[in-house]
Scaffold this active site. Sequence first.
Site, short mmCIF file in Angstrom:
data_model
loop_
_atom_site.label_atom_id
_atom_site.label_comp_id
_atom_site.label_asym_id
_atom_site.label_seq_id
_atom_site.Cartn_x
_atom_site.Cartn_y
_atom_site.Cartn_z
CE LYS A 7 26.56 52.90 68.54
NZ LYS A 7 26.69 53.17 69.50
N1 GLU Z 1 25.09 57.97 74.02
C1 GLU Z 1 24.60 56.76 74.48
C2 GLU Z 1 24.69 55.47 73.19
O1 GLU Z 1 24.77 55.85 72.80
C3 GLU Z 1 23.15 57.73 74.58
C4 GLU Z 1 23.39 58.33 75.41
C5 GLU Z 1 21.41 58.61 75.92
O2 GLU Z 1 20.62 58.82 75.19
O3 GLU Z 1 21.14 59.38 76.72
O4 GLU Z 1 24.13 55.26 74.13
#
Ligand code: GLU
Length: 286
Positions: free
Chosen positions: A245
């Site tokens: 990111k």
């Molecule tokens: N919030 C997590 C992330 O951005 C992904 C969670 C999921 O897909 O279980 O890496």
Amino acid sequence: MLISRFAPSPTGLLHLGHAWSAVLAHNRARAAGGQFLLRIEDIDGDRCRPQFVEAIVADLRWLGLDFAEPFLLQSTRRPAHAAALRQLAEAGLTYPCFCTRADIAAVASAPHGVAPVYPGTCRALAQDVAAARAEREQHAIRLAVDRAVDRAGRLVWEDSLAGEVLAQPELTGDIVLARRDIGVGYMLAAVVDDGFQGVTDVVRGRDLFDSTHVQRLLQALLGLPVPRYHHHPLLLAADGRRLAKRDRSEALAALRARGVSGPGLADRLRREAPFGPDRVLQLDPV
Ligand code: GLU
């Protein structure tokens, strides 16, 4: 009804890997006449930013991926996360942990890039000592994985990457259910909210495959239904690195600014095989 979800954390701009996850999750719902949900995983108030939530919504719209409205902000689900934590505590499956990151790093060794498995230091504290310290000291809450496994027994999940997988939550050890700073953690929040949202199909990158072992265990302990899992390969930057990111030049927002067509990109991603090795995506020049 088939319900899939895309669950990004608004800690930065989305990249191609996120777009692929979202496209695959959206497709799965669309093909089955189901629903595609967006869940913003914003429990970490210090790292999440409203402008990244807006950027996620703009990226999905640009790709042409419609999602059910209103979408869910995970931060609104704190009472449910706290209730699940209480349920596990009352079942005797948790303990407070007073260790700092440095304490853990000093005793646990882990291969480079892999989070160390917690060595269980605070699990050994006598219950009354731990309870007294918890009154006055900041602490995390951990899952006592061995007790939890004894309670839940043998568990499996269906994965399109690996077929029927035997859950081995011991691999990630006594994970943090509730962080000391925010009172909840990713694993618990994700499982509780997948249950709440009725998610039947979890589509995400294979970097989260290992989390599924303990997520499957938490589902069993909390009496939640078990989704099907679809872990897909990762997309890499042109030089073979993992996309991140923090690389703004590789963000979807940057592609959009360069005049790339969002629906065109979504179609390109639909043609990519969702199995096999991690890979660099060859995009047509604009
Ligand atoms: N919030 C997590 C992330 O951005 C992904 C969670 C999921 O897909 O279980 O890496």
